[in-house]
Design a protein around this motif. Structure first.
Motif, short mmCIF file in Angstrom:
data_model
loop_
_atom_site.label_atom_id
_atom_site.label_comp_id
_atom_site.label_asym_id
_atom_site.label_seq_id
_atom_site.Cartn_x
_atom_site.Cartn_y
_atom_site.Cartn_z
N ALA A 176 -18.64 -38.10 152.16
CA ALA A 176 -18.81 -36.79 151.53
C ALA A 176 -19.67 -36.90 150.29
O ALA A 176 -20.50 -36.01 150.01
CB ALA A 176 -17.44 -36.19 151.19
N ALA A 177 -19.50 -37.98 149.52
CA ALA A 177 -20.33 -38.19 148.33
C ALA A 177 -21.79 -38.41 148.72
O ALA A 177 -22.71 -37.89 148.06
CB ALA A 177 -19.80 -39.38 147.54
N LYS A 178 -22.04 -39.15 149.79
CA LYS A 178 -23.41 -39.35 150.28
C LYS A 178 -24.03 -38.03 150.72
O LYS A 178 -25.20 -37.77 150.48
CB LYS A 178 -23.41 -40.35 151.44
CG LYS A 178 -23.08 -41.78 151.04
CD LYS A 178 -23.09 -42.70 152.26
CE LYS A 178 -22.71 -44.10 151.89
NZ LYS A 178 -22.66 -45.01 153.09
N ASP A 179 -23.22 -37.20 151.36
CA ASP A 179 -23.72 -35.90 151.80
C ASP A 179 -24.10 -35.03 150.61
O ASP A 179 -25.12 -34.32 150.64
CB ASP A 179 -22.65 -35.20 152.65
CG ASP A 179 -23.12 -33.86 153.18
OD1 ASP A 179 -24.12 -33.83 153.92
OD2 ASP A 179 -22.48 -32.84 152.87
N ALA A 180 -23.30 -35.09 149.53
CA ALA A 180 -23.63 -34.34 148.32
C ALA A 180 -24.96 -34.81 147.74
O ALA A 180 -25.78 -33.99 147.30
CB ALA A 180 -22.51 -34.50 147.30
N MET A 181 -25.20 -36.11 147.72
CA MET A 181 -26.44 -36.65 147.19
C MET A 181 -27.64 -36.21 148.03
O MET A 181 -28.69 -35.82 147.50
CB MET A 181 -26.38 -38.18 147.13
CG MET A 181 -27.59 -38.82 146.46
SD MET A 181 -27.42 -40.63 146.29
CE MET A 181 -27.48 -41.12 148.02
N LYS A 182 -27.49 -36.23 149.35
CA LYS A 182 -28.58 -35.80 150.23
C LYS A 182 -28.91 -34.32 150.01
O LYS A 182 -30.08 -33.93 149.98
CB LYS A 182 -28.20 -36.04 151.69
CG LYS A 182 -28.15 -37.51 152.08
CD LYS A 182 -27.73 -37.68 153.53
CE LYS A 182 -27.63 -39.15 153.92
NZ LYS A 182 -27.17 -39.32 155.33
N ARG A 183 -27.88 -33.50 149.85
CA ARG A 183 -28.11 -32.08 149.60
C ARG A 183 -28.85 -31.89 148.28
O ARG A 183 -29.77 -31.06 148.17
CB ARG A 183 -26.78 -31.33 149.57
CG ARG A 183 -26.09 -31.22 150.92
CD ARG A 183 -24.67 -30.68 150.76
NE ARG A 183 -23.95 -30.65 152.02
CZ ARG A 183 -23.81 -29.57 152.77
NH1 ARG A 183 -24.33 -28.42 152.38
NH2 ARG A 183 -23.14 -29.62 153.91
N SER A 190 -37.39 -29.43 146.93
CA SER A 190 -37.95 -28.10 147.20
C SER A 190 -38.57 -27.47 145.96
O SER A 190 -39.34 -26.51 146.06
CB SER A 190 -36.85 -27.18 147.75
OG SER A 190 -35.87 -26.91 146.77
N THR A 191 -38.25 -27.99 144.77
CA THR A 191 -38.84 -27.49 143.52
C THR A 191 -39.72 -28.55 142.86
O THR A 191 -39.96 -28.51 141.65
CB THR A 191 -37.72 -27.07 142.54
OG1 THR A 191 -36.86 -28.18 142.31
CG2 THR A 191 -36.91 -25.91 143.11
N ASP A 192 -40.20 -29.50 143.68
CA ASP A 192 -41.06 -30.58 143.20
C ASP A 192 -40.42 -31.40 142.08
O ASP A 192 -41.10 -31.85 141.15
CB ASP A 192 -42.42 -30.03 142.73
CG ASP A 192 -43.20 -29.39 143.86
OD1 ASP A 192 -43.11 -29.90 145.00
OD2 ASP A 192 -43.87 -28.37 143.62
#
Length: 242
Positions: A176-183, A190-192
């Motif tokens: 779940a922590a890895k998923d948070a980092m990927k998000r 997306s904002t450079d």
């Protein structure tokens, strides 16, 4: 000479002001960077299959006197034990609880209970457990059929456990922590921008629910009613943005 008298103090004061300006500017930029954070929520889910089942129930008998009720209970128990033995649970695999009893009082026509004892009920609770959880399920669905042999047995809902849960909790929370980092990385990109160091993280409560269920609770769910389950972990994490 008089002008030179003030040259050194003014020079020191000017130098000090420059240093203070640099410190204030650096501190402001550092604080501004710290305030540029992103908070994201990550989740992870795993399927699990229960590996230990419990089945409990109560056998009871009723008669006009306490002694007769007790004898009736003992005469019916062999029928229940024979049934359980045929399913792979001999007597030494059954956990017996203390025999309990209570009187049955007469109820008057006006609905008020009197002190006249009509009879007694004697009962005993039992428990069986097995790693063959499907066998526990089958017995729970069929054991009430012994009523056809004159045995009153009130079966409780079976309970199913996953015994390796402690190790799995760590694994699913890490995912779940890895998923948070990927998000966070996708949002920053997306904002450079790029994702910086982790500022803080908070683990949510674990939800162990029946498979395909959407039931959740602020206090967590620990389902014991189903063999096939899902364990879900949620992590809220804040990252610096570079």
């Amino acid at each position: 000479m008089k002008n030179n008298q003030y040259l050194i103090p003014f020079s020191v004061l000017a130098f000090g002001l420059i240093i203070c300006s640099i410190i204030v500017s650096t501190t402001w930029r550092y604080n501004a960077k710290l305030n540029q954070t992103i908070t994201v929520t990550g989740s992870a889910k795993k399927d699990i299959v229960s590996d230990l089942g419990f089945l409990r129930g109560t056998i009871s008998a009723q008669a006009g006197s306490a002694g007769a009720a007790f004898q009736e209970l003992n005469s019916r128990k062999p029928i229940l034990l024979e049934y359980l033995a045929s399913k792979g649970f001999p007597k030494d695999k059954i956990n017996f609880f203390t025999i309990t009893n209570y009187p049955i009082y007469e109820v008057a026509s006006n609905g008020i209970q009197t002190q006249n004892v009509l009879g007694y009920v004697y009962s005993q609770r039992i428990e069986i457990s097995s790693t063959e959880v499907q066998k526990i399920k089958e017995i729970s669905l069929d054991v009430s059929s012994i009523i056809n042999k004159g045995v009153s047995f009130m079966v409780e809902m079976p309970e199913y456990y996953y015994t390796k849960l402690s190790d799995l909790k760590i694994e699913v929370q890490a995912e779940a922590a890895k998923d948070a980092m990927k998000r966070g990385e996708r949002i920053a990109a997306s904002t450079d921008r790029s994702l910086g160091p982790l500022r803080n993280a908070r683990m949510g409560v674990l939800q162990i629910t029946p498979k395909f269920s959407n039931v959740i609770s602020d206090y967590g769910v620990n389902d014991l009613s189903s063999i096939e389950k899902e364990i879900t972990a949620v992590v809220s994490a804040s990252f610096e943005i570079d």
